[in-house]
Motif scaffolding. Structure first.
Motif, PDB file in Angstrom:
ATOM      1  N   VAL A  64      -2.745 -18.486 -10.427  1.00 16.77           N
ATOM      2  CA  VAL A  64      -2.873 -17.412  -9.306  1.00 16.77           C
ATOM      3  C   VAL A  64      -3.326 -18.311  -8.121  1.00 16.77           C
ATOM      4  CG1 VAL A  64      -4.310 -15.640  -8.641  1.00 16.77           C
ATOM      5  CG2 VAL A  64      -3.485 -15.767 -10.970  1.00 16.77           C
ATOM      6  N   VAL A  65      -2.149 -17.946  -7.053  1.00 15.79           N
ATOM      7  CA  VAL A  65      -2.625 -18.708  -5.653  1.00 15.79           C
ATOM      8  C   VAL A  65      -3.105 -17.838  -4.533  1.00 15.79           C
ATOM      9  CG1 VAL A  65      -1.093 -20.617  -6.246  1.00 15.79           C
ATOM     10  CG2 VAL A  65      -0.460 -18.529  -5.405  1.00 15.79           C
ATOM     11  N   GLY A  66      -3.241 -16.382  -5.250  1.00 18.21           N
ATOM     12  CA  GLY A  66      -3.653 -15.505  -4.046  1.00 18.21           C
ATOM     13  C   GLY A  66      -3.883 -14.079  -4.708  1.00 18.21           C
ATOM     14  N   SER A  67      -4.550 -13.230  -4.115  1.00 21.00           N
ATOM     15  CA  SER A  67      -4.494 -11.856  -4.878  1.00 21.00           C
ATOM     16  C   SER A  67      -5.011 -10.729  -3.705  1.00 21.00           C
ATOM     17  CB  SER A  67      -5.501 -11.747  -5.945  1.00 21.00           C
ATOM     18  OG  SER A  67      -6.728 -11.949  -5.470  1.00 21.00           O
ATOM     19  N   MET A  68      -4.869  -9.439  -3.898  1.00 26.46           N
ATOM     20  CA  MET A  68      -5.553  -8.473  -3.047  1.00 26.46           C
ATOM     21  C   MET A  68      -5.700  -7.267  -3.891  1.00 26.46           C
ATOM     22  SD  MET A  68      -3.785  -6.215  -0.049  1.00 26.46           S
ATOM     23  CE  MET A  68      -3.675  -7.228   1.447  1.00 26.46           C
ATOM     24  N   ARG A  69      -6.940  -6.512  -3.930  1.00 29.60           N
ATOM     25  CA  ARG A  69      -7.139  -5.366  -4.496  1.00 29.60           C
ATOM     26  C   ARG A  69      -6.839  -4.237  -3.568  1.00 29.60           C
ATOM     27  NH1 ARG A  69     -13.116  -4.911  -6.374  1.00 29.60           N
ATOM     28  NH2 ARG A  69     -13.503  -4.537  -4.139  1.00 29.60           N
ATOM     29  N   ILE A  70      -6.127  -3.342  -4.307  1.00 27.69           N
ATOM     30  CA  ILE A  70      -6.048  -1.738  -3.697  1.00 27.69           C
ATOM     31  C   ILE A  70      -7.023  -0.602  -4.357  1.00 27.69           C
ATOM     32  CG2 ILE A  70      -4.227  -0.125  -3.046  1.00 27.69           C
ATOM     33  CD1 ILE A  70      -2.277  -2.365  -2.934  1.00 27.69           C
ATOM     34  N   LEU A  71      -7.375   0.047  -3.457  1.00 30.84           N
ATOM     35  CA  LEU A  71      -8.273   1.299  -3.957  1.00 30.84           C
ATOM     36  C   LEU A  71      -7.900   2.477  -3.370  1.00 30.84           C
ATOM     37  CD1 LEU A  71     -11.732  -0.305  -3.927  1.00 30.84           C
ATOM     38  CD2 LEU A  71     -10.805   0.422  -6.083  1.00 30.84           C
ATOM     39  N   GLN A  72      -7.928   3.583  -3.927  1.00 31.71           N
ATOM     40  CA  GLN A  72      -7.684   4.977  -3.289  1.00 31.71           C
ATOM     41  C   GLN A  72      -8.932   5.350  -2.439  1.00 31.71           C
ATOM     42  OE1 GLN A  72      -6.382   7.935  -5.833  1.00 31.71           O
ATOM     43  NE2 GLN A  72      -4.882   6.655  -6.997  1.00 31.71           N
ATOM     44  N   THR A  73      -8.740   5.873  -1.147  1.00 34.85           N
ATOM     45  CA  THR A  73      -9.781   6.297  -0.405  1.00 34.85           C
ATOM     46  C   THR A  73     -10.310   7.670  -0.956  1.00 34.85           C
ATOM     47  OG1 THR A  73      -8.133   7.259   1.234  1.00 34.85           O
ATOM     48  CG2 THR A  73      -8.945   5.132   1.501  1.00 34.85           C
ATOM     49  N   THR A  74      -9.736   8.366  -1.818  1.00 37.01           N
ATOM     50  CA  THR A  74     -10.031   9.560  -2.310  1.00 37.01           C
ATOM     51  C   THR A  74     -11.143   9.547  -3.203  1.00 37.01           C
ATOM     52  OG1 THR A  74      -8.393   9.641  -3.974  1.00 37.01           O
ATOM     53  CG2 THR A  74      -7.876  10.940  -1.987  1.00 37.01           C
ATOM     54  N   GLY A  75     -11.358   8.417  -3.799  1.00 33.60           N
ATOM     55  CA  GLY A  75     -12.650   8.176  -4.684  1.00 33.60           C
ATOM     56  C   GLY A  75     -13.566   6.997  -3.994  1.00 33.60           C
ATOM     57  N   PRO A  76     -14.125   6.531  -4.975  1.00 35.90           N
ATOM     58  CA  PRO A  76     -15.333   5.355  -4.415  1.00 35.90           C
ATOM     59  C   PRO A  76     -14.746   4.080  -3.640  1.00 35.90           C
ATOM     60  CG  PRO A  76     -15.813   6.240  -6.691  1.00 35.90           C
ATOM     61  CD  PRO A  76     -14.493   6.646  -6.502  1.00 35.90           C
ATOM     62  N   ASN A  77     -15.038   3.819  -2.709  1.00 39.25           N
ATOM     63  CA  ASN A  77     -14.324   2.463  -2.060  1.00 39.25           C
ATOM     64  C   ASN A  77     -15.280   1.864  -1.331  1.00 39.25           C
ATOM     65  OD1 ASN A  77     -13.950   3.102   1.118  1.00 39.25           O
ATOM     66  ND2 ASN A  77     -13.162   5.186  -0.367  1.00 39.25           N
ATOM     67  N   MET A  78     -14.837   0.366  -0.790  1.00 36.07           N
ATOM     68  CA  MET A  78     -15.919  -0.358  -0.264  1.00 36.07           C
ATOM     69  C   MET A  78     -16.255   0.145   1.183  1.00 36.07           C
ATOM     70  SD  MET A  78     -15.028  -3.991  -1.320  1.00 36.07           S
ATOM     71  CE  MET A  78     -16.777  -4.642  -1.173  1.00 36.07           C
ATOM     72  N   LEU A  79     -15.471   0.706   1.906  1.00 32.14           N
ATOM     73  CA  LEU A  79     -16.046   1.380   3.344  1.00 32.14           C
ATOM     74  C   LEU A  79     -16.763   2.435   3.138  1.00 32.14           C
ATOM     75  CD1 LEU A  79     -15.659   1.009   6.350  1.00 32.14           C
ATOM     76  CD2 LEU A  79     -13.432   2.610   6.233  1.00 32.14           C
ATOM     77  N   ALA A  80     -16.449   3.308   2.388  1.00 30.96           N
ATOM     78  CA  ALA A  80     -17.193   4.494   2.111  1.00 30.96           C
ATOM     79  C   ALA A  80     -18.597   4.469   1.788  1.00 30.96           C
ATOM     80  CB  ALA A  80     -16.571   5.661   1.307  1.00 30.96           C
ATOM     81  N   ASP A  81     -18.604   3.405   0.452  1.00 30.62           N
ATOM     82  CA  ASP A  81     -19.939   3.118  -0.250  1.00 30.62           C
ATOM     83  C   ASP A  81     -20.623   2.034   0.269  1.00 30.62           C
ATOM     84  OD1 ASP A  81     -19.101   5.619  -1.642  1.00 30.62           O
ATOM     85  OD2 ASP A  81     -17.637   4.609  -2.604  1.00 30.62           O
ATOM     86  N   VAL A  82     -20.095   1.078   0.739  1.00 33.48           N
ATOM     87  CA  VAL A  82     -20.749  -0.274   0.873  1.00 33.48           C
ATOM     88  C   VAL A  82     -21.066  -0.618   2.418  1.00 33.48           C
ATOM     89  CG1 VAL A  82     -20.701  -2.814   0.445  1.00 33.48           C
ATOM     90  CG2 VAL A  82     -19.970  -1.245  -1.379  1.00 33.48           C
ATOM     91  N   PHE A  83     -19.672  -0.501   3.205  1.00 37.01           N
ATOM     92  CA  PHE A  83     -19.763  -0.842   4.404  1.00 37.01           C
ATOM     93  C   PHE A  83     -19.899   0.156   5.390  1.00 37.01           C
ATOM     94  CE2 PHE A  83     -17.687  -4.533   2.506  1.00 37.01           C
ATOM     95  CZ  PHE A  83     -18.563  -5.463   2.640  1.00 37.01           C
ATOM     96  N   TYR A  84     -20.367   1.303   5.016  1.00 35.63           N
ATOM     97  CA  TYR A  84     -20.418   2.506   6.077  1.00 35.63           C
ATOM     98  C   TYR A  84     -21.130   2.405   7.197  1.00 35.63           C
ATOM     99  CZ  TYR A  84     -24.719   2.824   3.083  1.00 35.63           C
ATOM    100  OH  TYR A  84     -26.020   2.426   2.754  1.00 35.63           O
ATOM    101  N   ALA A  85     -21.977   1.471   7.297  1.00 34.52           N
ATOM    102  CA  ALA A  85     -22.620   1.415   8.655  1.00 34.52           C
ATOM    103  C   ALA A  85     -21.750   0.897   9.880  1.00 34.52           C
ATOM    104  CB  ALA A  85     -23.739   0.136   8.485  1.00 34.52           C
ATOM    105  N   ILE A  86     -20.579   0.269   9.326  1.00 33.81           N
ATOM    106  CA  ILE A  86     -19.548   0.079  10.399  1.00 33.81           C
ATOM    107  C   ILE A  86     -19.097   1.244  11.272  1.00 33.81           C
ATOM    108  CG2 ILE A  86     -17.151  -0.718  10.667  1.00 33.81           C
ATOM    109  CD1 ILE A  86     -17.654  -2.617   8.315  1.00 33.81           C
ATOM    110  N   LEU A  87     -18.945   2.347  10.355  1.00 28.39           N
ATOM    111  CA  LEU A  87     -18.368   3.679  11.070  1.00 28.39           C
ATOM    112  C   LEU A  87     -19.349   4.361  11.991  1.00 28.39           C
ATOM    113  CD1 LEU A  87     -17.100   5.193   7.443  1.00 28.39           C
ATOM    114  CD2 LEU A  87     -15.903   4.046   9.127  1.00 28.39           C
TER     115      LEU A  87
END
Length: 274
Positions: A64-87
């Motif tokens: 493995v030389v690289g990767s990315m994770r994809i999450l749906q925004t209709t459920g739990p996700n990092m922006l909504a649940d972890v980095f919400y202060a950005i908003l």
């Protein structure tokens, strides 16, 4: 080459996922100093338990030389649940047509010795390959936009690769040792074309699932009769609990993918022992 790993086929690729989590630990904890959870050399969080899609870039040896994770925004996700202060008090995007791209990382230590940035084992090539894959994977699913929590360094990388966000949400916000920002990126043919032109990547970046299983899939892990029986039992429960045609089709697709994978494993195993 890119292998897409999700809740349906993950049992074939536990080895690749373990490599991915180890790479994430080296990048986000060791190199960038992020406050992430690392156990036994693997960086994971509870979002990894939600059956996300992980796009994994592997070389010819299966490293493995690289990767990315994809999450749906209709459920739990990092922006909504972890980095919400950005908003800055604004609601997080919630739509089946908007996905969240997270945990993009590349093994720079392994790839940094390459001279040409367009070589297949270069940092630039692998980064562009993952971005192309993410955009094409999203478009195939009917997704029109992606949101990504990034830092200023990654923002510059995106701009250099022709993959700059078209807009930003909220405001750059200090998060521990880093500054975090939320970028919006359209998933479009135009963006893919820019990425391909700048990186000189032509043709399909994905390795089809059948070939991926045959070349890099786990040969024994999660394929024992006991494990297969447990998976079939779970899928049967999903069929019985389906409340509408959409859920029924999804459950049937999962069962069909399991049967295809099981047959491929049995065929490969038989050939190995002949």
């Amino acid at each position: 080459m890119i292998i897409s790993i999700d809740g349906i086929n993950a049992h074939h690729f536990q080895g690749l996922l373990e490599q991915t989590y180890a790479l994430r630990a080296r990048v986000f904890c060791d190199r960038l100093g992020w406050e992430v959870d690392v156990t036994n050399g693997l960086e994971t969080d509870h979002f990894d338990t939600l059956n996300p899609t992980t796009l994994v870039s592997v070389d010819d040896s299966g490293t493995v030389v690289g990767s990315m994770r994809i999450l749906q925004t209709t459920g739990p996700n990092m922006l909504a649940d972890v980095f919400y202060a950005i908003l800055q008090g604004e609601p997080a995007p919630r739509s089946p047509q908007i996905w969240e791209a997270t945990r993009l990382c590349v093994d720079t230590d392994l790839l940094s010795a390459t001279g040409s940035p367009r070589a297949k084992n270069s940092i630039s090539y692998v980064t562009s390959e993952i971005m192309i894959a993410a955009c094409e994977y999203a478009m195939d699913a009917g997704v029109t936009d992606a949101v990504a929590v990034i830092d200023p360094l990654m923002n510059r990388v995106l701009k250099r690769s022709g993959n700059a966000p078209y807009d930003y949400l909220g405001a750059p916000t200090a998060m521990g040792k880093v500054t975090a920002m939320a970028g919006l990126l359209d998933c479009s043919e135009e963006r893919v074309s820019r990425l391909r032109t700048r990186s000189n990547i032509n043709g399909d970046v994905f390795l089809n699932e059948e070939d991926a299983i045959a070349r890099f899939g786990d040969k024994t892990l999660s394929k024992t009769p006991k494990a297969l029986a447990a998976i079939r039992s779970y899928m049967s429960e999903q069929l019985e609990s389906a409340n509408n045609p959409k859920e029924l089709r999804a459950a049937l697709r999962m069962l069909n993918e399991l049967e295809k994978g099981t047959q491929l494993f049995l065929t490969t195993d038989a050939a190995t022992h002949n």
